[in-house]
Write a protein that holds these residues in place. Structure first.
Motif, PDB file in Angstrom:
ATOM      1  N   GLY A 100      37.140  36.114  39.002  1.00  0.00           N
ATOM      2  CA  GLY A 100      36.880  37.412  39.628  1.00  0.00           C
ATOM      3  C   GLY A 100      36.878  38.004  41.194  1.00  0.00           C
ATOM      4  O   GLY A 100      36.617  38.438  41.863  1.00  0.00           O
ATOM      5  N   GLN A 101      38.058  37.429  41.822  1.00  0.00           N
ATOM      6  CA  GLN A 101      38.211  38.080  42.932  1.00  0.00           C
ATOM      7  C   GLN A 101      40.018  38.741  42.363  1.00  0.00           C
ATOM      8  O   GLN A 101      40.297  38.212  41.755  1.00  0.00           O
ATOM      9  CB  GLN A 101      39.076  36.419  44.005  1.00  0.00           C
ATOM     10  N   ASP A 102      40.529  39.062  43.378  1.00  0.00           N
ATOM     11  CA  ASP A 102      41.307  40.549  42.676  1.00  0.00           C
ATOM     12  C   ASP A 102      42.572  39.582  42.818  1.00  0.00           C
ATOM     13  O   ASP A 102      42.594  39.245  44.585  1.00  0.00           O
ATOM     14  CB  ASP A 102      41.002  42.124  44.276  1.00  0.00           C
ATOM     15  N   GLY A 103      43.396  39.943  42.727  1.00  0.00           N
ATOM     16  CA  GLY A 103      45.035  39.375  42.626  1.00  0.00           C
ATOM     17  C   GLY A 103      46.515  39.717  42.341  1.00  0.00           C
ATOM     18  O   GLY A 103      45.890  40.750  42.151  1.00  0.00           O
ATOM     19  N   THR A 104      47.231  40.353  43.180  1.00  0.00           N
ATOM     20  CA  THR A 104      48.344  40.144  42.779  1.00  0.00           C
ATOM     21  C   THR A 104      49.597  40.079  41.913  1.00  0.00           C
ATOM     22  O   THR A 104      49.538  39.386  42.925  1.00  0.00           O
ATOM     23  CB  THR A 104      48.742  41.208  44.577  1.00  0.00           C
ATOM     24  N   LEU A 105      50.207  40.671  41.775  1.00  0.00           N
ATOM     25  CA  LEU A 105      50.779  39.844  40.403  1.00  0.00           C
ATOM     26  C   LEU A 105      52.605  40.495  41.113  1.00  0.00           C
ATOM     27  O   LEU A 105      52.304  41.963  41.562  1.00  0.00           O
ATOM     28  CB  LEU A 105      50.966  40.253  39.413  1.00  0.00           C
ATOM     29  N   PRO A 106      53.384  39.926  40.573  1.00  0.00           N
ATOM     30  CA  PRO A 106      54.702  40.709  41.171  1.00  0.00           C
ATOM     31  C   PRO A 106      55.363  42.023  40.676  1.00  0.00           C
ATOM     32  O   PRO A 106      54.894  41.124  39.333  1.00  0.00           O
ATOM     33  CB  PRO A 106      56.029  39.242  41.527  1.00  0.00           C
ATOM     34  N   ALA A 107      55.672  42.910  41.048  1.00  0.00           N
ATOM     35  CA  ALA A 107      56.451  43.885  40.051  1.00  0.00           C
ATOM     36  C   ALA A 107      57.911  43.802  40.640  1.00  0.00           C
ATOM     37  O   ALA A 107      58.674  43.516  41.425  1.00  0.00           O
ATOM     38  CB  ALA A 107      55.633  44.722  40.272  1.00  0.00           C
ATOM     39  N   LEU A 138      50.309  48.695  31.079  1.00  0.00           N
ATOM     40  CA  LEU A 138      50.563  47.194  31.258  1.00  0.00           C
ATOM     41  C   LEU A 138      50.899  46.744  33.216  1.00  0.00           C
ATOM     42  O   LEU A 138      50.000  45.458  33.471  1.00  0.00           O
ATOM     43  CB  LEU A 138      52.424  46.955  31.526  1.00  0.00           C
ATOM     44  N   ALA A 139      50.408  47.648  34.169  1.00  0.00           N
ATOM     45  CA  ALA A 139      49.771  47.116  35.351  1.00  0.00           C
ATOM     46  C   ALA A 139      48.514  47.162  35.932  1.00  0.00           C
ATOM     47  O   ALA A 139      48.325  45.880  36.442  1.00  0.00           O
ATOM     48  CB  ALA A 139      50.677  48.701  36.092  1.00  0.00           C
ATOM     49  N   ASP A 140      47.841  47.901  34.584  1.00  0.00           N
ATOM     50  CA  ASP A 140      46.832  47.199  34.670  1.00  0.00           C
ATOM     51  C   ASP A 140      46.806  46.464  34.181  1.00  0.00           C
ATOM     52  O   ASP A 140      45.150  45.531  34.755  1.00  0.00           O
ATOM     53  CB  ASP A 140      45.595  48.629  34.899  1.00  0.00           C
ATOM     54  N   ALA A 141      46.337  46.545  32.717  1.00  0.00           N
ATOM     55  CA  ALA A 141      46.017  44.773  32.141  1.00  0.00           C
ATOM     56  C   ALA A 141      47.081  43.849  33.301  1.00  0.00           C
ATOM     57  O   ALA A 141      46.282  42.559  32.895  1.00  0.00           O
ATOM     58  CB  ALA A 141      46.711  45.010  31.005  1.00  0.00           C
ATOM     59  N   ASN A 142      47.435  43.800  33.638  1.00  0.00           N
ATOM     60  CA  ASN A 142      48.182  42.459  34.886  1.00  0.00           C
ATOM     61  C   ASN A 142      46.821  42.359  36.368  1.00  0.00           C
ATOM     62  O   ASN A 142      47.013  41.406  36.510  1.00  0.00           O
ATOM     63  CB  ASN A 142      49.386  42.770  35.125  1.00  0.00           C
ATOM     64  N   ARG A 143      46.641  43.504  36.090  1.00  0.00           N
ATOM     65  CA  ARG A 143      45.670  43.475  37.429  1.00  0.00           C
ATOM     66  C   ARG A 143      44.563  42.649  37.163  1.00  0.00           C
ATOM     67  O   ARG A 143      43.652  41.563  37.691  1.00  0.00           O
ATOM     68  CB  ARG A 143      45.558  44.434  37.794  1.00  0.00           C
ATOM     69  N   LEU A 144      43.797  43.574  35.973  1.00  0.00           N
ATOM     70  CA  LEU A 144      42.311  42.657  35.083  1.00  0.00           C
ATOM     71  C   LEU A 144      43.080  41.231  34.751  1.00  0.00           C
ATOM     72  O   LEU A 144      42.170  40.199  35.193  1.00  0.00           O
ATOM     73  CB  LEU A 144      42.456  43.479  34.286  1.00  0.00           C
ATOM     74  N   LEU A 193      33.229  39.675  33.923  1.00  0.00           N
ATOM     75  CA  LEU A 193      33.064  40.059  32.902  1.00  0.00           C
ATOM     76  C   LEU A 193      33.441  41.366  32.609  1.00  0.00           C
ATOM     77  O   LEU A 193      34.173  41.932  31.589  1.00  0.00           O
ATOM     78  CB  LEU A 193      31.290  40.025  32.498  1.00  0.00           C
ATOM     79  N   ASP A 194      33.060  42.682  33.630  1.00  0.00           N
ATOM     80  CA  ASP A 194      33.953  43.753  33.811  1.00  0.00           C
ATOM     81  C   ASP A 194      35.477  44.134  33.219  1.00  0.00           C
ATOM     82  O   ASP A 194      35.986  44.748  32.916  1.00  0.00           O
ATOM     83  CB  ASP A 194      33.902  43.829  35.277  1.00  0.00           C
ATOM     84  N   ALA A 195      36.036  42.441  33.763  1.00  0.00           N
ATOM     85  CA  ALA A 195      37.535  42.328  33.602  1.00  0.00           C
ATOM     86  C   ALA A 195      37.598  42.159  32.627  1.00  0.00           C
ATOM     87  O   ALA A 195      38.853  42.880  32.013  1.00  0.00           O
ATOM     88  CB  ALA A 195      38.316  41.475  34.551  1.00  0.00           C
ATOM     89  N   PHE A 196      37.275  41.309  31.849  1.00  0.00           N
ATOM     90  CA  PHE A 196      37.298  41.012  30.538  1.00  0.00           C
ATOM     91  C   PHE A 196      36.944  42.433  29.555  1.00  0.00           C
ATOM     92  O   PHE A 196      37.729  42.705  28.884  1.00  0.00           O
ATOM     93  CB  PHE A 196      35.987  40.340  29.708  1.00  0.00           C
ATOM     94  N   ILE A 197      36.023  43.429  29.565  1.00  0.00           N
ATOM     95  CA  ILE A 197      35.391  44.255  28.939  1.00  0.00           C
ATOM     96  C   ILE A 197      36.674  45.372  29.340  1.00  0.00           C
ATOM     97  O   ILE A 197      36.961  46.248  27.877  1.00  0.00           O
ATOM     98  CB  ILE A 197      34.689  44.750  29.753  1.00  0.00           C
ATOM     99  N   GLU A 198      37.233  45.524  29.988  1.00  0.00           N
ATOM    100  CA  GLU A 198      37.958  46.681  30.919  1.00  0.00           C
ATOM    101  C   GLU A 198      39.977  45.735  30.020  1.00  0.00           C
ATOM    102  O   GLU A 198      40.212  47.732  29.809  1.00  0.00           O
ATOM    103  CB  GLU A 198      38.693  47.070  31.441  1.00  0.00           C
ATOM    104  N   LEU A 199      40.052  45.023  30.157  1.00  0.00           N
ATOM    105  CA  LEU A 199      40.985  44.605  29.866  1.00  0.00           C
ATOM    106  C   LEU A 199      41.399  45.074  28.192  1.00  0.00           C
ATOM    107  O   LEU A 199      42.173  45.134  27.823  1.00  0.00           O
ATOM    108  CB  LEU A 199      41.575  43.233  29.639  1.00  0.00           C
TER     109      LEU A 199
END
Length: 534
Positions: A333-340, A319-325, A64-70
Motif C-alpha cells: 500500500g505504500q508508494d514506491g518508485t521503480l527505475p526507468a 506501462l508506467a502506471d502499471a509499474n507504479r501500481l 485494493l485500489d491498486a489491484f482494481i486500477e491495475l
C-alpha cells in the motif's frame, strides 16, 4: 479508675484512629495515582492501536485500489498485443535465448520492432542486415533506436560495438554536461562505452576533446576529486596559493616539521595514484579490454532492459502506471518508485570521482576521467608543493622558566640565556629569616653580656649563654639556607643549559626535515606534471 486514666485511654484511641485514617488516606492517594497512570497508559495504548489500525486499513485500501486500477490498466494494455510480443521476443534474445526465426507484426510508430529484427540479425552475425534494420528503427525514434543498437553491439561483440556505436556516441553524447549537472541513464551508458574504448579510439578522443573544450567555454572548471589530496590541499582545491603552515616570524619550539611533512606525503600519495592510472597508457588494448567490466555490464544490461520495457509511445504511460501500481501492491500500500530508462543516475562530478577511485574500474575509463580532471589535479598538486616549499623561519622561541630564548641554527641567544640564569639566581635568594634571627639574637646576647658584667648576676649570665646559643643556631640555619639556594641555582642552571642544547638540536633537525620535504615535493610535482602531460 481515675478521671485521668480515662482521659489517657480516650486520647490513645483518638490518636490510633487518626493514624489509621491517615494511612487509609495515603493508600487512597496511591490508588488514585496508580489509576491515573493506568488510564493514561491505556489511552496511549488505544491511541497507538487506533493509529496502527488506521494505517493498516489505509494500506489495505490502497492495495485494493491498486489491484482494481491495475486490472483496468492491464485490460487496456491487452489492446497492444503486437508491441508486447515484440518486447517479449527482444527480452528473450537479450537473455540468451536463440530464436531460429523472428516473426513480428509491424507496430506503427514503434521503433522496437525493426530494432528487434536488427538484434536478431546481429546475433546471427549478419551485420549489414542488422544495420539496415537499426537504420529503419532510427527513422522512427533516433534516440532510443541508436542507443539500443549501441548497447546491444557492446554487449555482443567488441567489433559490433565499434561498427555500430562510433557515430552514435558523437551524435547522442557530443560532450559531457557540466560537472554539477545530472546525467541520465542513457548518457551514462554511452559515457561508459565511449570512455572504455568500446566505440573505438576516434569516438573516445572526440568525447574527450569536446568536453575539454566545452567546459572552459562555459566558464566551468574541472571538478576536484574528494579524498585524493589528503589534508594539505585547500578546501576548493584550485585557483589559489594555500595558506602556509605558520605565521610570519619566529615559531614556537613546539612546532615540528609535521605541516611540511604532511604536504609532502599528500603529494607523494597523489603521485602514486596518478602513476597507477597512467601506467596503463601505451599498453595494447585487445578486444577483451575494450568490453565492459562486470559492474558496467550489469548496468548496461539493466539500462537495455528498461529501454525495451518502456513500451511504445501509446502504451508507455500505461506501462508506467502499471509499474507504479505494482510497486504499491508489493510495498503493502505504500508508494514506491521503480527505475526507468530516463532516470538520472548522478552528477558528472560524482561519476568522475567514482571512475577514478574505483580500483576495479577499467584502465581506459580511469585514464579518460583523469584527463578530464587534469587541471584540478595539477592545481591541487601545485598547492601541496607550495605548502611543502614554504621556507622555514630562521629563528624559533624556547620558553623556559617564564623566559623566551631565541634559537637560530647557529645556537641560542647567549645574552638571553644569561639573563634567564640571573633571573634564576634572583628567585633562589633566601628570604633571610634565619639571618635576621641571628642578628636579633646577637644583639640581645650583647645586651645581656653587658648587664651580666655590670651586675655579676648569675641569672643574667645564664640568659647570656642561652642567647649566644640561639645566635649560633640561627647562624647555622642561615648558612645552610644559603648553601641550599646555591645548590638549587646550580641545578637549574645545568637544566637550562641542557634544555637549550636540546632545543637547538631539535630546531636544526626540524629545519633539515623541512628542506628534505621541500626537495621531495619539488621532485614529485615535476613527476606529476610529466605524468599528466604524457
Amino acid at each position: 479508675m481515675s478521671h485521668t486514666d480515662y482521659s489517657q485511654i480516650f486520647l490513645s484511641r483518638d490518636m490510633s484512629q487518626d493514624r489509621r485514617i491517615r494511612e487509609l488516606q495515603e493508600n487512597l492517594d496511591v490508588a488514585y495515582s496508580q489509576m491515573a497512570r493506568d488510564r493514561s497508559r491505556v489511552r496511549s495504548e488505544l491511541s497507538r492501536v487506533r493509529g496502527t489500525l488506521e494505517q493498516r486499513l489505509d494500506r489495505v485500501s490502497a492495495t485494493l485500489d491498486a489491484f482494481i486500477e491495475l486490472s483496468d490498466v492491464r485490460a487496456t494494455l491487452a489492446m497492444f498485443d503486437n508491441a508486447a510480443i515484440a518486447r517479449h521476443r527482444t527480452l528473450q534474445m537479450l537473455n540468451g535465448t536463440a530464436l531460429p526465426s523472428l516473426e513480428l507484426e509491424d507496430v506503427p510508430g514503434y521503433w522496437l520492432v525493426p530494432a528487434a529484427r536488427g538484434l536478431h540479425s546481429l546475433l546471427g552475425d549478419d551485420l549489414p542486415r542488422a544495420r539496415l534494420h537499426f537504420d529503419e528503427a532510427a527513422r522512427v525514434d533516433p534516440l532510443r533506436a541508436r542507443g539500443f543498437a549501441a548497447l546491444t553491439g557492446a554487449l555482443t561483440r567488441a567489433e559490433h560495438a565499434r561498427t555500430l556505436g562510433e557515430n552514435v556516441s558523437a551524435d547522442l553524447l557530443p560532450r559531457l554536461p557540466d560537472p554539477d549537472s545530472e546525467v541520465t541513464r542513457c548518457e551514462r551508458a554511452l559515457w561508459i562505452l565511449t570512455a572504455d574504448g568500446s566505440f573505438g579510439d576516434d569516438a573516445r578522443e572526440h568525447l574527450l576533446l569536446s568536453t575539454l573544450r566545452g567546459w572552459p567555454g562555459d566558464g566551468v572548471r574541472s571538478p576536484l576529486v574528494d579524498g585524493w589530496f589528503g589534508s594539505g590541499t585547500p578546501a576548493n582545491g584550485r585557483g589559489g596559493r594555500p595558506r602556509g603552515p605558520r605565521d610570519s616570524g619566529a615559531l614556537p619550539l613546539s612546532t615540528t616539521a609535521a605541516p611540511w611533512r604532511q604536504a609532502a606525503s599528500d603529494l607523494a600519495h597523489l603521485r602514486e595514484r596518478i602513476s597507477g592510472i597512467t601506467d596503463v597508457r601505451g599498453e595494447g588494448a585487445t578486444s577483451e579490454t575494450l568490453g565492459p567490466d562486470r559492474a558496467s555490464s550489469d548496468f548496461l544490461q539493466d539500462s537495455l532492459r528498461l529501454l525495451v520495457e518502456e513500451g511504445s509511445p501509446e502504451e508507455a504511460p500505461l506501462l508506467a502506471d502499471a509499474n507504479r501500481l505494482r510497486a504499491v501492491i508489493e510495498n503493502s500500500g505504500q508508494d514506491g518508485t521503480l527505475p526507468a530508462w530516463s532516470d538520472d543516475v548522478g552528477t558528472v562530478a560524482s561519476l568522475l570521482q567514482q571512475d577514478l577511485t574505483r580500483e576495479d574500474a577499467p584502465p581506459q575509463r580511469r585514464t579518460f576521467s583523469l584527463v578530464l580532471v587534469r587541471s584540478a589535479v595539477l592545481d591541487a598538486a601545485e598547492a601541496l608543493a607550495n605548502r611543502a616549499n614554504e621556507p622555514c623561519p630562521e629563528t624559533a622561541i624556547l620558553r623556559v622558566h617564564g623566559a623566551a630564548i631565541q634559537l637560530t641554527p647557529s645556537g641560542a641567544n647567549r645574552q638571553q640565556v644569561e639573563d634567564t640564569r640571573e633571573r634564576l639566581r634572583q628567585r633562589a635568594v633566601p628570604e633571610g629569616g634565619p639571618r635576621r634571627s641571628f642578628w636579633g639574637a646577637s644583639a640581645v646576647t650583647g645586651v645581656l653580656l653587658l648587664l651580666s658584667v655590670l651586675t655579676a648576676n648569675g641569672l643574667l649570665w645564664v640568659l647570656t649563654l642561652a642567647g649566644a646559643a640561639s645566635a649560633g643556631y640561627a647562624l647555622f640555619l642561615s648558612e645552610r639556607e644559603k648553601a641550599d639556594a646555591e645548590g638549587v641555582v646550580r641545578h637549574q642552571s645545568r637544566q637550562l643549559d641542557q634544555q637549550v642544547d636540546t632545543a637547538v638540536r631539535e630546531w636544526r633537525r626540524t629545519r633539515s626535515e623541512t628542506e628534505e620535504h621541500a626537495v621531495a615535493a619539488r621532485h614529485d610535482l615535476e613527476a606529476i606534471r610529466s605524468l599528466l602531460a604524457s
